[in-house]
Enzyme design. Structure first.
Site, PDB file in Angstrom:
ATOM      1  N   GLN A  31     -25.738  -7.836 -12.163  1.00 12.74           N
ATOM      2  CA  GLN A  31     -24.430  -7.536 -12.720  1.00 12.74           C
ATOM      3  C   GLN A  31     -24.194  -6.113 -12.997  1.00 12.74           C
ATOM      4  O   GLN A  31     -25.111  -5.307 -13.143  1.00 12.74           O
ATOM      5  CB  GLN A  31     -24.710  -8.424 -14.127  1.00 12.74           C
ATOM      6  N   ASP A  86     -31.911  -7.875 -24.500  1.00 13.47           N
ATOM      7  CA  ASP A  86     -31.751  -7.277 -25.388  1.00 13.47           C
ATOM      8  C   ASP A  86     -33.090  -7.080 -26.619  1.00 13.47           C
ATOM      9  O   ASP A  86     -33.092  -6.136 -27.033  1.00 13.47           O
ATOM     10  CB  ASP A  86     -30.321  -7.501 -26.084  1.00 13.47           C
ATOM     11  N   GLU A 106     -36.673 -12.415 -18.320  1.00 15.35           N
ATOM     12  CA  GLU A 106     -35.477 -11.837 -18.157  1.00 15.35           C
ATOM     13  C   GLU A 106     -35.335 -11.580 -16.830  1.00 15.35           C
ATOM     14  O   GLU A 106     -36.027 -10.791 -16.291  1.00 15.35           O
ATOM     15  CB  GLU A 106     -35.253 -10.614 -19.244  1.00 15.35           C
ATOM     16  N   ASP A 139     -36.937 -14.836 -12.648  1.00 20.98           N
ATOM     17  CA  ASP A 139     -35.747 -15.796 -13.092  1.00 20.98           C
ATOM     18  C   ASP A 139     -36.330 -16.875 -14.009  1.00 20.98           C
ATOM     19  O   ASP A 139     -37.136 -17.574 -13.406  1.00 20.98           O
ATOM     20  CB  ASP A 139     -35.355 -16.140 -11.489  1.00 20.98           C
ATOM     21  N   GLY A 140     -35.314 -17.257 -14.947  1.00 24.57           N
ATOM     22  CA  GLY A 140     -35.878 -18.234 -16.077  1.00 24.57           C
ATOM     23  C   GLY A 140     -35.839 -19.527 -15.381  1.00 24.57           C
ATOM     24  O   GLY A 140     -36.470 -20.397 -15.740  1.00 24.57           O
ATOM     25  N   ASP A 157     -31.688 -18.053 -24.326  1.00 25.64           N
ATOM     26  CA  ASP A 157     -30.985 -16.906 -24.757  1.00 25.64           C
ATOM     27  C   ASP A 157     -30.130 -16.318 -23.564  1.00 25.64           C
ATOM     28  O   ASP A 157     -30.356 -15.216 -22.995  1.00 25.64           O
ATOM     29  CB  ASP A 157     -31.687 -15.921 -25.569  1.00 25.64           C
TER      30      ASP A 157
HETATM   31  N1  SAM Z   1     -26.431 -13.226 -26.982  1.00 25.58           N
HETATM   32  C1  SAM Z   1     -25.771 -13.100 -25.681  1.00 25.58           C
HETATM   33  C2  SAM Z   1     -24.700 -13.867 -25.503  1.00 25.58           C
HETATM   34  O1  SAM Z   1     -24.457 -15.244 -25.868  1.00 25.58           O
HETATM   35  O2  SAM Z   1     -23.568 -13.489 -25.127  1.00 25.58           O
HETATM   36  C3  SAM Z   1     -26.812 -13.303 -24.760  1.00 25.58           C
HETATM   37  C4  SAM Z   1     -27.519 -12.170 -24.492  1.00 25.58           C
HETATM   38  S1  SAM Z   1     -28.962 -11.778 -23.481  1.00 25.58           S
HETATM   39  C5  SAM Z   1     -28.536 -10.296 -22.844  1.00 25.58           C
HETATM   40  C6  SAM Z   1     -28.433 -12.791 -22.169  1.00 25.58           C
HETATM   41  C7  SAM Z   1     -29.594 -12.396 -20.874  1.00 25.58           C
HETATM   42  O3  SAM Z   1     -29.616 -13.518 -19.819  1.00 25.58           O
HETATM   43  C8  SAM Z   1     -28.896 -11.185 -19.797  1.00 25.58           C
HETATM   44  O4  SAM Z   1     -29.692 -10.062 -20.207  1.00 25.58           O
HETATM   45  C9  SAM Z   1     -29.077 -11.793 -18.788  1.00 25.58           C
HETATM   46  O5  SAM Z   1     -29.504 -10.823 -17.601  1.00 25.58           O
HETATM   47  C10 SAM Z   1     -30.042 -12.939 -18.834  1.00 25.58           C
HETATM   48  N2  SAM Z   1     -29.981 -13.809 -17.734  1.00 25.58           N
HETATM   49  C11 SAM Z   1     -28.940 -14.566 -17.189  1.00 25.58           C
HETATM   50  N3  SAM Z   1     -29.579 -15.320 -16.234  1.00 25.58           N
HETATM   51  C12 SAM Z   1     -30.813 -15.399 -16.639  1.00 25.58           C
HETATM   52  C13 SAM Z   1     -31.866 -16.052 -15.468  1.00 25.58           C
HETATM   53  N4  SAM Z   1     -31.458 -17.126 -14.845  1.00 25.58           N
HETATM   54  N5  SAM Z   1     -33.007 -15.902 -15.814  1.00 25.58           N
HETATM   55  C14 SAM Z   1     -33.512 -14.989 -16.875  1.00 25.58           C
HETATM   56  N6  SAM Z   1     -32.436 -14.273 -17.450  1.00 25.58           N
HETATM   57  C15 SAM Z   1     -31.433 -14.514 -17.129  1.00 25.58           C
END
Ligand code: SAM
Length: 277
Positions: A31, A86, A106, A139-140, A157
Site C-alpha cells: 500500500q 501503528d 502486521e 500475513d494475519g 485491528d
Molecule cells: N484503526 C485503523 C482503522 O480502522 O482505520 C486500523 C489501523 S492499523 C494501521 C491497520 C493495519 O492492518 C495496517 O497497518 C495494515 O497494513 C494491516 N493489515 C491489513 N491487512 C493485513 C493482513 N492481512 N495481515 C496483517 N495485517 C494487515
C-alpha cells in the site's frame, strides 16, 4: 500555500483536513503509506489515502478495541493483535497485568517503521523493548490458518476490507479465528461505520454468528472515521459481554473507556439493531 488532504469515505463524500506538513510518504509491497501533520487531527497515518489513526482521537479507538474484549475475558494471558501496525492497540493490551504474551502480526513493515519514527506516542510499546510484546511482520490470514487452541483474546485491528485487509472480513477467516482461540476465547474486529457500511456489517455479523455462540456489537464515537460512529464486533465462545463484573478487575488510567461504558457501549440504536437482527 494551503495544503488539504481528503479521504474519500464513500462514492459521494470526503473528509478533508488542512495539512501543516507531510512527514513521510512511501510505497510498500502492499500500500501507499503516508504520515501527515494536520491542523485539526495532529499527526495522522494515512494508508492508500484512508485516514487510519490520529494523535487527536486515537485513544478512543485503541482503548475500545483493546479493553472491551480484555475485560470480557476474566483472565486474558495470551493475546494476539492482527494488523494494528501503528502500535496503539498493543500499547493498551500490555497495560493489563494478566497479559503475559502480546503477539502482533502486521503485514506491512513500512507502517511499523514509519509509526515508530513519526507517531512515538502511539507506537510506544513497539519502541521500548517491552518483554511481553512479540512482533511478527507477516500475513494475519496465514497466521490464523497455522494457529490452534492458542489465544485467549484475538483483536483484529485491520484496515478497510480492500487490499491486504480484504481476507480479514471473510467466513473462512472467522473459521480460522475460532480454531485459533482457546475453548473460552473471544475475538473482536473493527467493523466500520453503521451508517455507510451496512451490507458489510450484515454479512459479517451473520458469518460470525454462524460460528460463535455469543456474537455482539458495540459502538464508539471516533471523529476521524466515516460518520463519526464506529462499530466493533465480538465473537465469543463462552464469556458474555453482559455478564462482566468490573468490581474486582484492574483499574487502568484511560481517557475514554470506563467501567460503565464497558456495558453501555453494547446498547445499540434501533437502526443498528435492525442491521444485525
Ligand atoms: N484503526 C485503523 C482503522 O480502522 O482505520 C486500523 C489501523 S492499523 C494501521 C491497520 C493495519 O492492518 C495496517 O497497518 C495494515 O497494513 C494491516 N493489515 C491489513 N491487512 C493485513 C493482513 N492481512 N495481515 C496483517 N495485517 C494487515
Amino acid at each position: 500555500m494551503q495544503l488539504w488532504c481528503t479521504e474519500k469515505q464513500t462514492e459521494s463524500l470526503g473528509l478533508t483536513a488542512r495539512v501543516k506538513e507531510t512527514l513521510f510518504t512511501g510505497t510498500s509491497e502492499f500500500q501507499d503509506v503516508a504520515i501527515v501533520d494536520s491542523f485539526q487531527f495532529g499527526r495522522m497515518l494515512v494508508l492508500d489515502g484512508v485516514f487510519q489513526t490520529s494523535i487527536f482521537d486515537e485513544f478512543v479507538y485503541h482503548e475500545m478495541i483493546a479493553h472491551i474484549p480484555l475485560y470480557i475475558h476474566p483472565n486474558p494471558k495470551h493475546v494476539l493483535v492482527i494488523g494494528g501496525g501503528d502500535g496503539g492497540t498493543i500499547r493498551e493490551v500490555v497495560k493489563h497485568d494478566s497479559v503475559e504474551i502480546a503477539e502482533m502480526v502486521e503485514i506491512d513493515g513500512m507502517v511499523v517503521d514509519a509509526c515508530k519514527k513519526y507517531l512515538p506516542e502511539i507506537s510506544a510499546a513497539l519502541n521500548d523493548n517491552n518483554p511481553k510484546v512479540h512482533l511478527k511482520i507477516g500475513d494475519g490470514i496465514q497466521h490464523m490458518k497455522d494457529a490452534e487452541n492458542k489465544y485467549d483474546v484475538i483483536i483484529v485491528d485491520c484496515s478497510d476490507p480492500i487490499g491486504p485487509g480484504e481476507g480479514l472480513f471473510t467466513h473462512d477467516f472467522y473459521k480460522d479465528v475460532f480454531k485459533a482461540l482457546k475453548s473460552d476465547g473471544l475475538f473482536v474486529q473493527q467493523t466500520e461505520s453503521p451508517y455507510y457500511h451496512q451490507e458489510l456489517i450484515k454479512r459479517l455479523h451473520k458469518d460470525i454468528q454462524s460460528l460463535f455462540p455469543i456474537t455482539n456489537m458495540y459502538l464508539a464515537n471516533i471523529p476521524l472515521y466515516p460518520g463519526g460512529l464506529h462499530c466493533f464486533t465480538i465473537g465469543s465462545k463462552k464469556h458474555d459481554p453482559a455478564a462482566v463484573d468490573m468490581s474486582n478487575r484492574q483499574k487502568l488510567v484511560t481517557r475514554y473507556h470506563n467501567a460503565e461504558l464497558q456495558k453501555s457501549c453494547f446498547v445499540l440504536p434501533n437502526f443498528v439493531q435492525e442491521l444485525i437482527k
